[in-house]
Design an enzyme around this catalytic site. Sequence first.
Site, PDB file in Angstrom:
ATOM      1  N   ASP A   1      -4.730  -5.755  -1.443  1.00  0.00           N
ATOM      2  CA  ASP A   1      -4.314  -6.825  -0.528  1.00  0.00           C
ATOM      3  C   ASP A   1      -3.669  -6.231   0.717  1.00  0.00           C
ATOM      4  O   ASP A   1      -2.668  -5.526   0.637  1.00  0.00           O
ATOM      5  CB  ASP A   1      -3.318  -7.754  -1.221  1.00  0.00           C
TER       6      ASP A   1
ATOM      7  N   ASP B   1      -4.269   0.637  -2.133  1.00  0.00           N
ATOM      8  CA  ASP B   1      -3.839  -0.724  -2.363  1.00  0.00           C
ATOM      9  C   ASP B   1      -4.989  -1.644  -1.929  1.00  0.00           C
ATOM     10  O   ASP B   1      -5.873  -1.236  -1.163  1.00  0.00           O
ATOM     11  CB  ASP B   1      -2.565  -1.017  -1.563  1.00  0.00           C
TER      12      ASP B   1
END
Length: 342
Positions: free
Chosen positions: A28, A26
């Site tokens: 963010d 991922d």
Amino acid sequence: MSGTSRTRPSGSSTALSEAYDTALLDLDGVVYAGGQAIDHAVEALGTARDGGMHLAYVTNNALRTPAAVAAHLTELGVPAEPTDVITSAQAVARLMADQLPAGARVLVIGGEGLRVALRERGLEPVESADDDPVAVVQGYGGPDLAWGRFAEASYAINRGLPWFASNTDLTIPGARGIAPGNGAAVEVVRIATGAEPQVAGKPLPPMHRETVLRTGAERPLVVGDRLDTDIEGAFNGGVDSLLVLTGVTDAAQLVTAVPEHRPTYIDADLRGLLTGQPEVTEDGGGFRCGGWTASAEGGALVLEGDGDALDGLRALCAAAWSHAGDGACDLDADKAVTRLGL
């Protein structure tokens, strides 16, 4: 195949970057926050890559194109190509292309990432409900997305058009803290229309399908900061996961996680890719990790010992998850978690 109910974090005698061929990362809250690299991320990813691990970046943020994300990562010191980036915009575009005729006009509520992904699948983005769209797609449009865009989506959906959403993350981490994400914007349109969108992003199968198709990973490790997207997505896909504490999930949320939100491994940040993971063992009526022992006593979690706070958290998770079984832990964990200072 989905995952099974986990009662404790797993250990690994070798570095995770050696045990798995591909990290599905991922962005963010894991690699960067508010556009700036998170501490230790650049160095850790560089070392993992140099050791032979394939790095792929899997994000529910549909705002930017893969090329823009790759350029940003490269600027931060994490060399990446557009083909290394998989977005929820790509996943929702494939989902729509499977249901709509080639060349179909689609009302876009979101950013350039959605428009590029739709064109890649042979669909035509339009801006107004009066442009004869046959469907509506909604993705994160950034903090400056005009309120009138939600009205445009509502006009089209209330005329009976199918509605798609890239993802439903309620929040997104930034440099100044936690801000509303696309899920919050989806709720605005849901309230105005009473409709339900088809959703593509993590933790749902369309995103997992897109990731597998684009990476070809054989032994993937999902790396994320969110229990309800990253970790649940790994659970649904039947693959292992590493939860890092650099984003939205805190220790208290982790301890009380339901089965589909329990990661395989837990670490402070991306340096966890470069190390093994300590074993959590049963110790009498409790669970031991490092210098800590955690147990369930009198309706509360009790933590004894000292040492690395992460080891204490792993022990607490084992005690809580074992007690809870297939549900959420109902024990009072406040005192034990506070003692760790995480």
